[in-house]
Write an enzyme that holds these catalytic residues in place. Structure first.
Site, PDB file in Angstrom:
ATOM      1  N   ASP A 167      37.863  42.378  43.980  1.00 16.33           N
ATOM      2  CA  ASP A 167      38.102  43.614  44.742  1.00 16.33           C
ATOM      3  C   ASP A 167      37.010  44.594  44.337  1.00 16.33           C
ATOM      4  OD1 ASP A 167      38.964  45.763  46.180  1.00 16.33           O
ATOM      5  OD2 ASP A 167      40.905  45.967  45.194  1.00 16.33           O
ATOM      6  N   ASN A 172      36.672  50.730  41.921  1.00 12.71           N
ATOM      7  CA  ASN A 172      37.020  49.858  40.806  1.00 12.71           C
ATOM      8  C   ASN A 172      35.912  49.687  39.783  1.00 12.71           C
ATOM      9  OD1 ASN A 172      39.565  49.511  41.859  1.00 12.71           O
ATOM     10  ND2 ASN A 172      38.982  47.702  43.033  1.00 12.71           N
ATOM     11  N   ASP A 186      41.028  46.883  37.939  1.00 13.91           N
ATOM     12  CA  ASP A 186      41.707  46.234  39.064  1.00 13.91           C
ATOM     13  C   ASP A 186      41.155  44.833  39.328  1.00 13.91           C
ATOM     14  OD1 ASP A 186      43.343  48.385  39.372  1.00 13.91           O
ATOM     15  OD2 ASP A 186      42.336  49.200  41.122  1.00 13.91           O
TER      16      ASP A 186
END
Length: 242
Positions: A167, A172, A186
């Site tokens: 992701d 992030n 994450d």
């Protein structure tokens, strides 16, 4: 993920973990997940990811991935995890730096975008493919897709297999005071795949956060030429989730 615009109720389990510390929701996602910042006396900062019961947010899988990645690259240290009838939670230690979509970095994309690219390249180079027990390949993702994959067509050949973030959207990556990438968060989808699975999503997220025109800057800083076919395929696969 987005910054909540209205107050977010704090689940009882998160209140218990906070043990009197200040609790503030800093991120929410479309699946109902919330990330809370727990700030205590003496400057201690922790983060608690909360997934309501029934949400497709595999926090237990993220615990495993963080534990595996930690010896190789900066990621949050897991302090605890658990679940009750209302949902599940993952508690981690705060890291230096702030999200690449913090206000200061949204106002400085010429600094943030190359830093994101160099940070992703470093992640790809640090995590050992042969030792990684997690899969994020096309067959794995197709088997778990919830959207329509009938129009995807055949996947392009793997250009370079790496351990992908899973992701790699801008929020992030954490940036330090000097604007360099210092850590990633994450990582619930981390696994081995073509690096374009990450690159396609990372470049797509630039427009959401910094506006148009930054994809070339990102790819130059990462050190790869544009690849329209792989970018289109992996963005379509991303849309099919998870």
């Amino acid at each position: 993920m987005s910054i909540p615009e209205t107050p977010v109720p704090v689940p009882a389990a998160v209140r218990l973990l906070a043990d009197g510390e200040d609790v503030h929701a800093v991120r929410v996602n479309q699946l109902g997940g919330v990330t809370f910042r727990l700030r205590g006396t003496g400057g201690r900062v922790r983060f608690c990811k909360w997934a309501p019961a029934g949400a497709a947010l595999p926090l237990a899988e993220e615990v495993q991935r963080l534990a595996w990645a930690a010896p190789f690259t900066p990621v949050p240290r897991v302090l605890g995890s658990g679940a009750d009838a209302d949902g599940s939670w993952l508690l981690t230690e705060g890291l230096p730096g702030e999200s690449a979509v913090a206000r200061r970095w949204l106002a400085a994309p010429a600094v943030a975008v190359p830093a994101l690219a160099r940070g992703l390249r470093a992640l790809h180079e640090r995590l050992p493919v042969r030792e990684c027990p997690f899969d994020w390949s096309v067959p794995h993702r197709l088997a778990r897709a919830v959207g329509d994959v009938s129009r995807l067509g055949p996947a392009p050949p793997v250009e370079r297999a790496v351990v992908c973030h899973g992701d790699a959207c801008a929020p992030n990556t954490l940036l330090g005071e000097d604007g360099a990438a210092v850590a990633h968060v994450d990582l619930g989808g981390l696994g081995v795949a073509d690096r374009w699975a990450d690159l396609a999503v990372a470049t797509m997220s630039l427009g959401w956060n910094y506006g148009p025109g930054w994809e070339g800057v990102f790819l130059d800083a990462y050190g790869v030429a544009p690849d329209a076919r792989r970018t289109a395929y992996y963005r379509a696969l991303w849309d099919a989730g998870p």
